[in-house]
Scaffold this motif. Sequence first.
Motif, PDB file in Angstrom:
ATOM      1  N   CYS A   8      41.012 -13.324 -47.709  1.00  0.00           N
ATOM      2  CA  CYS A   8      41.915 -13.977 -46.781  1.00  0.00           C
ATOM      3  C   CYS A   8      43.182 -13.184 -46.066  1.00  0.00           C
ATOM      4  N   SER A   9      43.956 -12.366 -46.745  1.00  0.00           N
ATOM      5  CA  SER A   9      44.918 -11.719 -46.462  1.00  0.00           C
ATOM      6  C   SER A   9      44.580 -10.982 -44.980  1.00  0.00           C
ATOM      7  N   PRO A  10      43.561 -10.140 -45.195  1.00  0.00           N
ATOM      8  CA  PRO A  10      43.120  -9.301 -43.865  1.00  0.00           C
ATOM      9  C   PRO A  10      42.857 -10.198 -42.654  1.00  0.00           C
ATOM     10  N   ARG A  11      42.062 -11.171 -43.133  1.00  0.00           N
ATOM     11  CA  ARG A  11      41.443 -12.244 -41.950  1.00  0.00           C
ATOM     12  C   ARG A  11      42.574 -12.779 -41.350  1.00  0.00           C
ATOM     13  N   CYS A  12      43.571 -13.375 -42.226  1.00  0.00           N
ATOM     14  CA  CYS A  12      44.681 -14.207 -41.694  1.00  0.00           C
ATOM     15  C   CYS A  12      45.686 -13.064 -40.850  1.00  0.00           C
ATOM     16  N   ALA A  13      45.661 -11.999 -41.441  1.00  0.00           N
ATOM     17  CA  ALA A  13      46.476 -11.134 -40.603  1.00  0.00           C
ATOM     18  C   ALA A  13      45.965 -10.979 -39.196  1.00  0.00           C
ATOM     19  N   ASP A  14      44.717 -10.612 -39.028  1.00  0.00           N
ATOM     20  CA  ASP A  14      44.081 -10.543 -37.716  1.00  0.00           C
ATOM     21  C   ASP A  14      44.276 -11.639 -36.857  1.00  0.00           C
ATOM     22  N   ARG A  15      44.061 -13.182 -37.593  1.00  0.00           N
ATOM     23  CA  ARG A  15      44.345 -14.555 -36.797  1.00  0.00           C
ATOM     24  C   ARG A  15      45.754 -14.652 -36.319  1.00  0.00           C
ATOM     25  N   CYS A  16      46.579 -13.942 -37.074  1.00  0.00           N
ATOM     26  CA  CYS A  16      48.011 -14.660 -36.788  1.00  0.00           C
ATOM     27  C   CYS A  16      48.729 -13.281 -36.176  1.00  0.00           C
ATOM     28  N   SER A  17      47.982 -12.279 -35.604  1.00  0.00           N
ATOM     29  CA  SER A  17      48.397 -11.020 -35.218  1.00  0.00           C
ATOM     30  C   SER A  17      49.059 -11.223 -33.839  1.00  0.00           C
ATOM     31  N   LYS A  18      48.768 -12.120 -33.046  1.00  0.00           N
ATOM     32  CA  LYS A  18      49.331 -12.113 -31.549  1.00  0.00           C
ATOM     33  C   LYS A  18      50.349 -13.346 -31.514  1.00  0.00           C
ATOM     34  N   THR A  19      50.651 -14.210 -32.556  1.00  0.00           N
ATOM     35  CA  THR A  19      51.681 -15.267 -32.560  1.00  0.00           C
ATOM     36  C   THR A  19      52.941 -14.685 -32.544  1.00  0.00           C
TER      37      THR A  19
END
Length: 66
Positions: A8-19
């Motif tokens: 979850c952590s790396p996936r969420c880091a990618d998902r939230c990288s541009k907000t």
Amino acid sequence: MVYEIADCSPRCADRCSKTQYKKPCLFFCQKCCAKCLCVPPGTYGNKEVCPCYNNWKTKRGGPKCP
């Protein structure tokens, strides 16, 4: 696209990288990932890949997961 909570952590880091709202995005993404074991690819959209992630709503009916 189903994986373990450890992913979850790396996936969420990618998902939230541009907000500009990183903390709330990461918080809700982690919560959704823990429940659904899925995070859509990319930084926005693509939620149809993860039906659980896409269909989890807030009390007001809005999307729970970023």
